[in-house]
Motif scaffolding. Structure first.
Motif, PDB file in Angstrom:
ATOM      1  N   ILE A   6       0.840  -1.186   0.000  1.00  0.00           N
ATOM      2  CA  ILE A   6       0.000   0.000   0.000  1.00  0.00           C
ATOM      3  C   ILE A   6       0.883   1.248   0.000  1.00  0.00           C
ATOM      4  CG2 ILE A   6      -1.896   1.239   1.111  1.00  0.00           C
ATOM      5  CD1 ILE A   6      -2.685  -1.564   0.338  1.00  0.00           C
ATOM      6  N   ASP A  49      -0.101  -2.295  -4.699  1.00  0.00           N
ATOM      7  CA  ASP A  49      -1.377  -2.939  -4.985  1.00  0.00           C
ATOM      8  C   ASP A  49      -2.538  -1.961  -4.818  1.00  0.00           C
ATOM      9  OD1 ASP A  49      -0.637  -5.855  -5.403  1.00  0.00           O
ATOM     10  OD2 ASP A  49       0.313  -5.461  -3.470  1.00  0.00           O
ATOM     11  N   LEU A  50      -2.292  -0.873  -4.087  1.00  0.00           N
ATOM     12  CA  LEU A  50      -3.329   0.134  -3.864  1.00  0.00           C
ATOM     13  C   LEU A  50      -2.653   1.424  -3.407  1.00  0.00           C
ATOM     14  CD1 LEU A  50      -6.788  -0.284  -2.259  1.00  0.00           C
ATOM     15  CD2 LEU A  50      -5.263   1.425  -1.272  1.00  0.00           C
ATOM     16  N   PRO A  79      -5.621   0.435  -8.049  1.00  0.00           N
ATOM     17  CA  PRO A  79      -6.769   1.134  -7.454  1.00  0.00           C
ATOM     18  C   PRO A  79      -6.318   2.304  -6.591  1.00  0.00           C
ATOM     19  CG  PRO A  79      -6.387  -0.967  -6.358  1.00  0.00           C
ATOM     20  CD  PRO A  79      -5.478  -0.940  -7.545  1.00  0.00           C
ATOM     21  N   ASP A 101     -10.995   4.973  -7.410  1.00  0.00           N
ATOM     22  CA  ASP A 101     -11.807   3.782  -7.176  1.00  0.00           C
ATOM     23  C   ASP A 101     -12.618   3.858  -5.896  1.00  0.00           C
ATOM     24  OD1 ASP A 101     -10.736   1.589  -9.286  1.00  0.00           O
ATOM     25  OD2 ASP A 101      -9.114   2.904  -8.665  1.00  0.00           O
ATOM     26  N   ILE A 117     -10.327  -0.554   2.391  1.00  0.00           N
ATOM     27  CA  ILE A 117      -9.168  -1.060   1.651  1.00  0.00           C
ATOM     28  C   ILE A 117      -9.336  -2.540   1.335  1.00  0.00           C
ATOM     29  CG2 ILE A 117      -6.715  -1.643   1.900  1.00  0.00           C
ATOM     30  CD1 ILE A 117      -6.320   1.047   3.278  1.00  0.00           C
ATOM     31  N   LEU A 121      -9.663  -3.999  -2.481  1.00  0.00           N
ATOM     32  CA  LEU A 121      -8.730  -4.992  -3.008  1.00  0.00           C
ATOM     33  C   LEU A 121      -9.473  -6.241  -3.487  1.00  0.00           C
ATOM     34  CD1 LEU A 121      -5.811  -4.693  -0.423  1.00  0.00           C
ATOM     35  CD2 LEU A 121      -5.730  -4.090  -2.851  1.00  0.00           C
TER      36      LEU A 121
END
Length: 229
Positions: A6, A49-50, A79, A101, A117, A121
């Protein structure tokens, strides 16, 4: 234990420490930065990943960072959860159009942030298979989900992340009428905080970019929208 990476972007040191502590405790690998330039460099160097992204940042603001991330093929799939003190509908709509997102306002509960979160995901993972399905062609409109590309009579058209998802959703089932609520659920997930009015704004922008082909997106009075067969 989860090991997703993250990236957290905010210029408030106390908030960075709070978010870092709670995400790390949950098993996430966390990287914190306080400027837009550092955020872009970090996202491109070590794909997260985010991204948790504040709207009000020095130099480059969060909306511009979101636009740049979604416009770059290397990072467009990541995202983005926008975290901001602003709560006006115009900011939500702008974030949507640029590809954000999800959207949360300050002050916030760390537990709620973690839940959002995790939900985001899961939602992104579940959509990956749908996004990677085969090419869709309806008359002169060709949609390549894997390449995130739209061709109109062979000519590419540049769409935002959300505009692409909206067009892809409607074109998968030509002739089917969808309500605004169904469109929001399909494009952003059923827990996304967005008004039906913002769907109309997105459709209007999409039609404008598609030019003469914008007429393929039809308004169904009392229902919502459909892609013409």
């Amino acid at each position: 234990m989860t090991r997703e990476r993250i990236l957290v972007v905010d210029d408030e040191e106390d908030l960075l420490e709070l978010v870092n502590y709670n995400l790390t405790k949950e098993g996430y690998r966390v990287q914190c930065v306080s400027t837009g330039e550092a955020a872009l460099a970090a996202a491109r160097e070590n794909l997260p990943d985010l991204v948790v992204l504040d709207l009000l940042l020095p130099s480059i603001d969060g909306l511009e960072i979101c636009r740049l991330l979604k416009a770059d093929s290397r990072t467009s799939h990541i995202p983005v959860l926008m975290l901001t003190a602003k709560s006006e509908e115009s900011d939500v709509v702008t974030g949507l159009e640029l590809g954000a997102d999800d959207y949360m306002t300050k002050p916030f509960s760390p537990r709620v942030l973690l839940a959002r979160i995790r939900s985001l995901l899961r939602r992104v993972k579940s959509k990956d298979s749908a996004d990677n399905q085969g090419t869709i062609q309806v008359r002169e409109v060709v949609i390549h989900p894997g390449r995130h590309e739209v061709l109109l009579s062979g000519q590419p058209v540049e769409l935002t992340y959300t505009e692409f998802r909206l067009l892809h959703f409607l074109a998968r089932k030509p002739g089917w009428a969808f309500t605004r609520a169904q469109i929001v659920d399909a494009v952003k997930g059923e827990d996304y905080p967005v008004t039906e009015r913002s769907v109309d704004v997105q459709v209007a922008g999409l039609r404008k970019k598609m030019g003469e082909f914008g007429q393929y997106i039809e308004t169904v009075r009392g229902v919502g929208y459909r892609f013409r067969e």
